[in-house]
Scaffold this active site. Structure first.
Site, PDB file in Angstrom:
ATOM      1  CG  HIS A  18      16.027   9.288 -11.946  1.00 52.57           C
ATOM      2  ND1 HIS A  18      15.312   9.140 -10.808  1.00 52.57           N
ATOM      3  CD2 HIS A  18      16.990  10.178 -11.438  1.00 52.57           C
ATOM      4  CE1 HIS A  18      15.490   9.936 -10.036  1.00 52.57           C
ATOM      5  NE2 HIS A  18      16.662  10.585 -10.478  1.00 52.57           N
ATOM      6  NE  ARG A  49      10.653   7.551  -8.680  1.00 57.85           N
ATOM      7  CZ  ARG A  49      11.648   8.434  -8.896  1.00 57.85           C
ATOM      8  NH1 ARG A  49      12.705   8.258  -9.548  1.00 57.85           N
ATOM      9  NH2 ARG A  49      11.002   9.725  -9.128  1.00 57.85           N
ATOM     10  CB  ILE A  54      12.993  12.702  -6.367  1.00 56.87           C
ATOM     11  CG1 ILE A  54      13.764  11.487  -7.105  1.00 56.87           C
ATOM     12  CG2 ILE A  54      11.797  12.211  -6.106  1.00 56.87           C
ATOM     13  CD1 ILE A  54      13.704   9.915  -6.191  1.00 56.87           C
ATOM     14  CB  SER A  55      14.717  13.418 -11.842  1.00 66.19           C
ATOM     15  OG  SER A  55      15.732  14.301 -11.729  1.00 66.19           O
ATOM     16  CB  ALA A  56       9.977  11.973 -13.668  1.00 67.15           C
TER      17      ALA A  56
END
Ligand code: SAH
Length: 229
Positions: free
Chosen positions: A70, A40, A64-66
Protein backbone atom coordinates in the site's frame (compact mmCIF):
# COMPACT_ATOMS: atom_id res chain seq x y z
CA UNK A 1 1.09 7.48 29.80
CA UNK A 2 -1.69 4.99 30.05
CA UNK A 3 -2.43 5.45 26.40
CA UNK A 4 1.23 4.98 25.52
CA UNK A 5 1.52 1.67 27.37
CA UNK A 6 -1.82 0.20 26.39
CA UNK A 7 -0.64 -0.50 22.83
CA UNK A 8 -3.92 0.80 21.44
CA UNK A 9 -4.83 0.86 17.77
CA UNK A 10 -3.68 4.44 17.18
CA UNK A 11 -0.22 3.67 18.56
CA UNK A 12 0.04 0.36 16.74
CA UNK A 13 -0.96 1.90 13.43
CA UNK A 14 1.58 4.68 14.01
CA UNK A 15 4.23 2.07 14.83
CA UNK A 16 3.52 0.32 11.52
CA UNK A 17 3.94 3.63 9.68
CA UNK A 18 7.19 4.37 11.55
CA UNK A 19 8.57 0.97 10.56
CA UNK A 20 7.75 1.65 6.92
CA UNK A 21 9.49 5.04 7.21
CA UNK A 22 12.56 3.47 8.82
CA UNK A 23 12.82 0.89 6.05
CA UNK A 24 12.61 3.68 3.44
CA UNK A 25 9.37 2.48 1.86
CA UNK A 26 7.48 5.56 3.05
CA UNK A 27 9.54 8.52 1.92
CA UNK A 28 7.17 11.46 2.10
CA UNK A 29 5.40 13.22 4.96
CA UNK A 30 2.14 13.16 2.98
CA UNK A 31 2.07 9.35 2.62
CA UNK A 32 3.02 8.91 6.29
CA UNK A 33 0.22 11.27 7.30
CA UNK A 34 -2.46 9.54 5.28
CA UNK A 35 -1.44 6.10 6.56
CA UNK A 36 -1.49 7.45 10.11
CA UNK A 37 -4.93 8.95 9.55
CA UNK A 38 -6.55 5.87 8.02
CA UNK A 39 -6.31 3.14 10.67
CA UNK A 40 -5.62 -0.15 8.89
CA UNK A 41 -7.17 -1.94 11.88
CA UNK A 42 -10.62 -0.84 10.70
CA UNK A 43 -10.19 -2.62 7.35
CA UNK A 44 -9.16 -6.18 8.22
CA UNK A 45 -11.59 -8.92 9.28
CA UNK A 46 -11.98 -9.52 13.03
CA UNK A 47 -9.24 -11.72 14.42
CA UNK A 48 -6.72 -10.75 11.72
CA UNK A 49 -3.60 -8.90 12.88
CA UNK A 50 -3.86 -5.59 11.03
CA UNK A 51 -0.44 -4.05 11.56
CA UNK A 52 1.78 -6.99 10.55
CA UNK A 53 3.55 -6.35 7.24
CA UNK A 54 1.91 -9.16 5.35
CA UNK A 55 -1.14 -9.64 3.10
CA UNK A 56 -4.17 -11.01 4.97
CA UNK A 57 -7.09 -13.14 3.78
CA UNK A 58 -10.37 -11.18 3.46
CA UNK A 59 -12.56 -13.96 2.03
CA UNK A 60 -13.76 -14.66 -1.55
CA UNK A 61 -10.20 -15.73 -2.51
CA UNK A 62 -9.01 -12.16 -1.99
CA UNK A 63 -6.46 -10.56 0.32
CA UNK A 64 -5.78 -7.10 1.69
CA UNK A 65 -2.35 -6.14 0.37
CA UNK A 66 0.56 -5.88 2.79
CA UNK A 67 1.20 -2.43 4.32
CA UNK A 68 4.48 -2.09 2.40
CA UNK A 69 2.62 -2.61 -0.91
CA UNK A 70 0.00 0.00 0.00
CA UNK A 71 2.81 2.38 0.94
CA UNK A 72 4.73 1.66 -2.29
CA UNK A 73 1.66 2.40 -4.42
CA UNK A 74 0.84 5.59 -2.48
CA UNK A 75 4.43 6.78 -2.98
CA UNK A 76 4.33 6.01 -6.71
CA UNK A 77 1.01 7.83 -7.12
CA UNK A 78 1.58 10.73 -4.73
CA UNK A 79 2.04 13.39 -7.44
CA UNK A 80 -1.21 12.24 -9.04
CA UNK A 81 -3.17 12.34 -5.79
CA UNK A 82 -3.04 16.11 -5.24
CA UNK A 83 -6.13 17.88 -3.88
CA UNK A 84 -8.88 18.07 -6.51
CA UNK A 85 -7.57 15.18 -8.63
CA UNK A 86 -9.48 12.04 -9.69
CA UNK A 87 -8.32 8.59 -8.57
CA UNK A 88 -9.59 5.11 -9.48
CA UNK A 89 -8.91 2.03 -7.35
CA UNK A 90 -9.65 -1.17 -9.30
CA UNK A 91 -10.20 -4.23 -7.08
CA UNK A 92 -10.79 -2.03 -4.06
CA UNK A 93 -11.35 -5.02 -1.71
CA UNK A 94 -11.41 -3.74 1.87
CA UNK A 95 -11.54 -0.10 0.73
CA UNK A 96 -8.33 0.78 2.59
CA UNK A 97 -6.47 2.29 -0.35
CA UNK A 98 -9.60 3.98 -1.75
CA UNK A 99 -9.95 5.71 1.64
CA UNK A 100 -6.29 6.81 1.51
CA UNK A 101 -6.79 8.16 -2.02
CA UNK A 102 -9.90 10.05 -0.89
CA UNK A 103 -7.99 11.71 1.96
CA UNK A 104 -5.28 12.80 -0.46
CA UNK A 105 -7.51 14.19 -3.24
CA UNK A 106 -9.82 15.75 -0.66
CA UNK A 107 -13.42 16.91 -0.89
CA UNK A 108 -12.86 18.70 -4.22
CA UNK A 109 -11.40 15.54 -5.75
CA UNK A 110 -12.84 12.11 -6.57
CA UNK A 111 -11.80 8.72 -5.26
CA UNK A 112 -13.60 5.81 -6.91
CA UNK A 113 -13.33 2.16 -5.91
CA UNK A 114 -14.53 -0.65 -8.20
CA UNK A 115 -14.82 -4.17 -6.82
CA UNK A 116 -16.60 -7.15 -8.40
CA UNK A 117 -17.57 -9.01 -5.19
CA UNK A 118 -20.71 -7.20 -3.96
CA UNK A 119 -20.18 -8.45 -0.37
CA UNK A 120 -16.74 -6.82 -0.34
CA UNK A 121 -18.25 -3.59 -1.69
CA UNK A 122 -20.71 -3.58 1.25
CA UNK A 123 -18.10 -4.41 3.88
CA UNK A 124 -15.67 -1.84 2.45
CA UNK A 125 -18.33 0.84 2.76
CA UNK A 126 -18.86 -0.18 6.40
CA UNK A 127 -15.09 -0.02 6.99
CA UNK A 128 -14.83 3.42 5.41
CA UNK A 129 -17.77 4.66 7.51
CA UNK A 130 -15.75 3.89 10.66
CA UNK A 131 -12.64 5.62 9.31
CA UNK A 132 -11.40 9.18 8.95
CA UNK A 133 -12.67 9.13 5.35
CA UNK A 134 -16.33 8.74 6.45
CA UNK A 135 -17.28 12.35 5.70
CA UNK A 136 -15.87 12.07 2.15
CA UNK A 137 -18.05 9.02 1.54
CA UNK A 138 -21.05 10.94 2.86
CA UNK A 139 -20.28 13.97 0.68
CA UNK A 140 -19.84 11.78 -2.38
CA UNK A 141 -16.21 12.59 -3.23
CA UNK A 142 -15.48 8.94 -2.29
CA UNK A 143 -17.59 6.15 -3.76
CA UNK A 144 -17.28 2.39 -4.12
CA UNK A 145 -19.06 0.55 -6.93
CA UNK A 146 -19.81 -3.03 -7.78
CA UNK A 147 -18.55 -3.97 -11.23
CA UNK A 148 -15.86 -5.42 -13.44
CA UNK A 149 -12.91 -3.13 -12.87
CA UNK A 150 -11.31 -4.22 -16.15
CA UNK A 151 -13.78 -1.77 -17.70
CA UNK A 152 -12.66 1.02 -15.35
CA UNK A 153 -15.36 3.44 -14.22
CA UNK A 154 -16.09 5.86 -17.09
CA UNK A 155 -18.44 8.07 -15.06
CA UNK A 156 -15.60 9.96 -13.34
CA UNK A 157 -12.89 9.57 -16.00
CA UNK A 158 -10.35 10.76 -16.94
CA UNK A 159 -8.27 9.85 -13.90
CA UNK A 160 -5.03 11.39 -12.70
CA UNK A 161 -4.25 8.19 -10.81
CA UNK A 162 -5.33 4.59 -11.37
CA UNK A 163 -4.35 1.79 -9.01
CA UNK A 164 -5.08 -1.83 -9.83
CA UNK A 165 -5.01 -4.14 -6.80
CA UNK A 166 -5.09 -7.43 -8.74
CA UNK A 167 -2.73 -8.80 -11.37
CA UNK A 168 -3.74 -8.46 -15.02
CA UNK A 169 -2.55 -10.77 -17.82
CA UNK A 170 -2.20 -7.61 -19.85
CA UNK A 171 -3.10 -3.99 -19.17
CA UNK A 172 -6.83 -3.52 -19.93
CA UNK A 173 -7.27 -0.95 -22.71
CA UNK A 174 -10.25 0.80 -21.00
CA UNK A 175 -7.93 1.66 -18.10
CA UNK A 176 -5.39 3.22 -20.46
CA UNK A 177 -8.22 5.10 -22.18
CA UNK A 178 -9.50 6.44 -18.85
CA UNK A 179 -6.08 7.73 -17.79
CA UNK A 180 -5.65 11.49 -18.18
CA UNK A 181 -2.64 12.82 -20.15
CA UNK A 182 -0.10 13.40 -17.36
CA UNK A 183 -1.82 10.65 -15.37
CA UNK A 184 -0.20 7.57 -13.88
CA UNK A 185 -1.42 3.99 -13.44
CA UNK A 186 0.19 1.43 -11.13
CA UNK A 187 -0.74 -2.13 -12.08
CA UNK A 188 0.65 -5.60 -11.40
CA UNK A 189 1.00 -7.46 -14.70
CA UNK A 190 1.70 -11.16 -15.18
CA UNK A 191 0.38 -14.57 -14.19
CA UNK A 192 2.62 -16.42 -11.73
CA UNK A 193 5.51 -13.98 -11.79
CA UNK A 194 4.23 -10.45 -11.87
CA UNK A 195 5.77 -7.03 -12.34
CA UNK A 196 4.39 -3.93 -10.72
CA UNK A 197 4.25 -1.67 -13.75
CA UNK A 198 4.12 2.12 -13.73
CA UNK A 199 2.25 3.45 -16.75
CA UNK A 200 2.61 7.17 -17.45
CA UNK A 201 0.39 8.77 -20.07
CA UNK A 202 2.23 11.47 -21.97
CA UNK A 203 0.66 14.72 -23.15
CA UNK A 204 0.35 13.31 -26.73
CA UNK A 205 -1.62 10.32 -25.41
CA UNK A 206 1.21 7.81 -25.80
CA UNK A 207 2.23 5.77 -22.76
CA UNK A 208 5.59 5.05 -21.15
CA UNK A 209 5.81 1.86 -19.11
CA UNK A 210 8.46 0.81 -16.61
CA UNK A 211 8.69 -1.98 -14.05
CA UNK A 212 9.04 -0.96 -10.42
CA UNK A 213 9.40 -4.33 -8.68
CA UNK A 214 8.30 -7.99 -8.66
CA UNK A 215 5.05 -8.69 -6.83
CA UNK A 216 2.50 -11.40 -6.08
CA UNK A 217 -1.16 -10.33 -6.29
CA UNK A 218 -4.44 -12.23 -6.73
CA UNK A 219 -5.55 -12.28 -10.40
CA UNK A 220 -7.65 -9.58 -12.06
CA UNK A 221 -10.26 -11.91 -13.49
CA UNK A 222 -13.98 -12.65 -13.71
CA UNK A 223 -16.01 -13.02 -10.52
CA UNK A 224 -16.80 -16.64 -11.44
CA UNK A 225 -13.14 -17.59 -11.96
CA UNK A 226 -12.14 -15.93 -8.70
CA UNK A 227 -14.81 -17.68 -6.62
CA UNK A 228 -13.84 -21.06 -8.11
CA UNK A 229 -10.28 -20.38 -6.93
N1 SAH B 1 -6.41 -3.47 -2.77
C1 SAH B 1 -7.41 -4.15 -1.97
C2 SAH B 1 -7.72 -5.58 -2.38
C3 SAH B 1 -6.69 -6.37 -3.05
S1 SAH B 1 -7.20 -8.02 -3.47
C4 SAH B 1 -7.01 -4.15 -0.54
O1 SAH B 1 -5.83 -4.03 -0.27
O2 SAH B 1 -7.89 -4.29 0.29
C5 SAH B 1 -7.73 -7.74 -5.11
C6 SAH B 1 -9.18 -7.42 -5.21
O3 SAH B 1 -9.49 -7.32 -6.61
C7 SAH B 1 -10.12 -8.46 -4.64
O4 SAH B 1 -10.98 -7.85 -3.72
C8 SAH B 1 -10.86 -8.99 -5.86
O5 SAH B 1 -12.19 -9.36 -5.56
C9 SAH B 1 -10.78 -7.83 -6.82
N2 SAH B 1 -10.92 -8.13 -8.24
C10 SAH B 1 -10.33 -9.12 -8.97
N3 SAH B 1 -10.71 -9.05 -10.26
C11 SAH B 1 -11.55 -7.99 -10.36
C12 SAH B 1 -12.29 -7.41 -11.45
N4 SAH B 1 -12.24 -7.91 -12.68
N5 SAH B 1 -13.05 -6.32 -11.19
C13 SAH B 1 -13.14 -5.81 -9.93
N6 SAH B 1 -12.49 -6.32 -8.87
C14 SAH B 1 -11.69 -7.39 -9.08
Amino acid sequence: MEQYWSGNAVNQNKGMVENLQRSGIIQSRKVAEVMETIDRGLFVPNGTPPYVDSPMVIGYNATISAPHMHATCLQLLEENLQPGMHALDVGSGTGYLTACFAMMVGPQGRAVGVEHIPELVSSSIENIQKSAAASLLKDGSLSVHSGDGRQGWPEFAPYDAIHVGAAAKEIPQPLIDQLKPGGRMVIPVGVLFQDLQVVDKNSDGSVSIRTETSVRYVPLTSKEAQLQG
